[in-house]
Design an enzyme around this catalytic site. Sequence first.
Site, PDB file in Angstrom:
ATOM      1  N   LYS A  37       5.054  -3.741  37.313  1.00 15.27           N
ATOM      2  CA  LYS A  37       4.357  -3.941  38.587  1.00 15.27           C
ATOM      3  C   LYS A  37       2.882  -3.570  38.448  1.00 15.27           C
ATOM      4  O   LYS A  37       2.000  -4.262  38.961  1.00 15.27           O
ATOM      5  CB  LYS A  37       4.999  -3.067  39.669  1.00 15.27           C
ATOM      6  CG  LYS A  37       4.253  -3.126  40.991  1.00 15.27           C
ATOM      7  CD  LYS A  37       4.799  -2.175  42.039  1.00 15.27           C
ATOM      8  CE  LYS A  37       4.109  -0.833  42.010  1.00 15.27           C
ATOM      9  NZ  LYS A  37       4.079  -0.158  43.327  1.00 15.27           N
TER      10      LYS A  37
ATOM     11  N   ARG B 269      -1.362  -0.243  48.843  1.00 17.53           N
ATOM     12  CA  ARG B 269      -2.666   0.268  48.451  1.00 17.53           C
ATOM     13  C   ARG B 269      -3.360  -0.626  47.419  1.00 17.53           C
ATOM     14  O   ARG B 269      -4.589  -0.646  47.324  1.00 17.53           O
ATOM     15  CB  ARG B 269      -2.492   1.669  47.866  1.00 17.53           C
ATOM     16  CG  ARG B 269      -3.763   2.417  47.629  1.00 17.53           C
ATOM     17  CD  ARG B 269      -3.533   3.760  47.014  1.00 17.53           C
ATOM     18  NE  ARG B 269      -2.444   4.456  47.672  1.00 17.53           N
ATOM     19  CZ  ARG B 269      -1.201   4.482  47.218  1.00 17.53           C
ATOM     20  NH1 ARG B 269      -0.888   3.859  46.114  1.00 17.53           N
ATOM     21  NH2 ARG B 269      -0.277   5.138  47.862  1.00 17.53           N
TER      22      ARG B 269
ATOM     23  N   CYS C 210       2.418   4.691  49.267  1.00 16.67           N
ATOM     24  CA  CYS C 210       3.214   5.937  49.204  1.00 16.67           C
ATOM     25  C   CYS C 210       2.428   7.122  49.758  1.00 16.67           C
ATOM     26  O   CYS C 210       1.220   7.146  49.710  1.00 16.67           O
ATOM     27  CB  CYS C 210       3.582   6.318  47.766  1.00 16.67           C
ATOM     28  SG  CYS C 210       4.457   5.129  46.781  1.00 16.67           S
TER      29      CYS C 210
ATOM     30  N   ARG D 271      -5.611   9.957  47.858  1.00 19.34           N
ATOM     31  CA  ARG D 271      -5.920   8.906  46.885  1.00 19.34           C
ATOM     32  C   ARG D 271      -7.056   8.071  47.434  1.00 19.34           C
ATOM     33  O   ARG D 271      -6.835   6.983  47.941  1.00 19.34           O
ATOM     34  CB  ARG D 271      -4.708   7.996  46.701  1.00 19.34           C
ATOM     35  CG  ARG D 271      -3.603   8.597  45.898  1.00 19.34           C
ATOM     36  CD  ARG D 271      -2.501   7.570  45.830  1.00 19.34           C
ATOM     37  NE  ARG D 271      -1.721   7.696  44.628  1.00 19.34           N
ATOM     38  CZ  ARG D 271      -0.759   6.850  44.286  1.00 19.34           C
ATOM     39  NH1 ARG D 271      -0.475   5.827  45.046  1.00 19.34           N
ATOM     40  NH2 ARG D 271      -0.083   7.004  43.183  1.00 19.34           N
TER      41      ARG D 271
ATOM     42  N   ASP E 180     -12.970   5.909  46.911  1.00 18.15           N
ATOM     43  CA  ASP E 180     -14.384   6.162  46.588  1.00 18.15           C
ATOM     44  C   ASP E 180     -14.784   5.673  45.205  1.00 18.15           C
ATOM     45  O   ASP E 180     -15.881   5.155  45.011  1.00 18.15           O
ATOM     46  CB  ASP E 180     -14.706   7.667  46.617  1.00 18.15           C
ATOM     47  CG  ASP E 180     -14.266   8.311  47.901  1.00 18.15           C
ATOM     48  OD1 ASP E 180     -13.733   7.578  48.742  1.00 18.15           O
ATOM     49  OD2 ASP E 180     -14.452   9.526  48.048  1.00 18.15           O
ATOM     50  N   LEU E 181     -13.901   5.906  44.212  1.00 19.80           N
ATOM     51  CA  LEU E 181     -14.266   5.562  42.833  1.00 19.80           C
ATOM     52  C   LEU E 181     -14.448   4.054  42.674  1.00 19.80           C
ATOM     53  O   LEU E 181     -15.307   3.601  41.919  1.00 19.80           O
ATOM     54  CB  LEU E 181     -13.202   6.085  41.862  1.00 19.80           C
ATOM     55  CG  LEU E 181     -13.076   7.621  41.797  1.00 19.80           C
ATOM     56  CD1 LEU E 181     -11.781   8.017  41.109  1.00 19.80           C
ATOM     57  CD2 LEU E 181     -14.262   8.242  41.074  1.00 19.80           C
TER      58      LEU E 181
ATOM     59  N   VAL F 153     -10.951  10.197  35.650  1.00 27.73           N
ATOM     60  CA  VAL F 153     -10.157   9.097  35.099  1.00 27.73           C
ATOM     61  C   VAL F 153      -9.315   8.480  36.214  1.00 27.73           C
ATOM     62  O   VAL F 153      -8.528   9.165  36.852  1.00 27.73           O
ATOM     63  CB  VAL F 153      -9.243   9.605  33.966  1.00 27.73           C
ATOM     64  CG1 VAL F 153      -8.389   8.458  33.433  1.00 27.73           C
ATOM     65  CG2 VAL F 153     -10.074  10.198  32.838  1.00 27.73           C
ATOM     66  N   SER F 154      -9.504   7.193  36.455  1.00 29.40           N
ATOM     67  CA  SER F 154      -8.763   6.504  37.515  1.00 29.40           C
ATOM     68  C   SER F 154      -8.350   5.124  37.034  1.00 29.40           C
ATOM     69  O   SER F 154      -9.196   4.308  36.670  1.00 29.40           O
ATOM     70  CB  SER F 154      -9.638   6.374  38.768  1.00 29.40           C
ATOM     71  OG  SER F 154      -9.161   5.342  39.602  1.00 29.40           O
TER      72      SER F 154
ATOM     73  N   ILE G  83      -1.511  15.485  38.053  1.00 33.32           N
ATOM     74  CA  ILE G  83      -2.152  14.241  38.494  1.00 33.32           C
ATOM     75  C   ILE G  83      -2.224  14.142  40.013  1.00 33.32           C
ATOM     76  O   ILE G  83      -3.286  13.937  40.581  1.00 33.32           O
ATOM     77  CB  ILE G  83      -1.400  13.005  37.933  1.00 33.32           C
ATOM     78  CG1 ILE G  83      -1.228  13.120  36.413  1.00 33.32           C
ATOM     79  CG2 ILE G  83      -2.141  11.718  38.298  1.00 33.32           C
ATOM     80  CD1 ILE G  83      -2.488  12.998  35.594  1.00 33.32           C
TER      81      ILE G  83
END
Length: 422
Positions: free
Chosen positions: A24, A93, A117, A122, A125-126, A163-164, A329
């Site tokens: 997914k 999302r 979820c 979460r 912004d990034l 890290v995203s 995380i």
Amino acid sequence: MMEKFRVIGSDKPLSGEVTISGAKNAALPILFASILAEEPVEVSNVPHLRDIDTTMELLKRLGAKVSRNGSVHVDGREINEFCAPYDLVKTMRASIWALGPLVARFGEGQVSLPGGCAIGARPVDLHIHGLEQLGATIVLEDGYVKASVDGRLKGAHIVMDKVSVGATITIMCAATLAEGTTVLDNSAREPEIVDTADFLNKLGAKISGAGTDTITIEGVERLGGGQHSVVADRIETGTFLVAAAVSGGKVVCRNTNAHLLEAALAKLEEAGAKVETGEGWISLDMTDRELKAVKIVTAPHPGFPTDMQAQFTLLNMMAKGSGVITETIFENRFMHIPELQRMGAKAEIEGNTAICGETEKLSGAQVMATDLRASASLVIAGCIAQGETIVDRIYHIDRGYDKIEDKLSALGANITRFSESN
């Protein structure tokens, strides 16, 4: 009507073969990235999931022609709407991934602020900051993120604040059509990012370094069409391997790859399982072997995945010894533990750590799914518990697992889906 699972537990091991679906977390960004293509694309090995259906519907709303017969076909030549509306975004999302491709190809895009979820904070912004660094103007109004640019986006040297996975994908996709070169430092390294880059490169993008912490994107003027098969779902793979491990069974996962989940496989071996791998398959044998508790610290890829944490919490609960799990995380990601405790599991939570182990047996109970991966651990717990377990709110499971009850039934589980009006 609320759908639920009824699971009748047994001490019979879960054994057999299971065919793993496409990921997914690769299929979604790839479908959103298809907005960038000026010719038709065909994407195969796409899982049958609610989020995928929502994404296909969203692409149709934008004006793309979308069909599914085995593969998903997307023809974005006639996209003429640049807004992802609230009624579709609220359940998912991932919709934020429409923003980068829309502004990169059409110079404008807007997406309603997303749902999904309930795991901690979460923010988007990034994503926003990355697009701004590529020259987009972003405004937040009426619950929408609106992005625009005069002419093309401009390549830039971007250092991610943290890290995203999501933001890495947004910036990488948008930068494919930017003028000049983009260097993305401190980028996420997940296999799903590599798969998205592979897809874009097939359409004519020039992306290198995906899978490392520096991705370089040389902008091109347009992307054409192409075909791509989505990478295997490493989390689904791991979930079925854990199901075999906690039940003392033997399972072979097909249509998957060991290199996708090395950290989890290492921990399964440490827990006492016999793990074998080959071209496109992984097997786990726990027959007559003792399950040992393992220490887990979740970390960005290639570390231990947070999406396998709930399954290994269950594994540790049923193992000999005591295992400490540290979640680095997401906050608020031990919501499955109180539910498992209702079934008799032993665990203590201290901040972001969970200490579990030496649960004699689980007893069936009424439990509630709270998020996608946690829910899978409840279903597996039901398979090995004594008596009947009812898992409520399974729409969480349907967001990420393709026909989990059929696949578990094929391994010998007694699980049925039913609905009752609330």
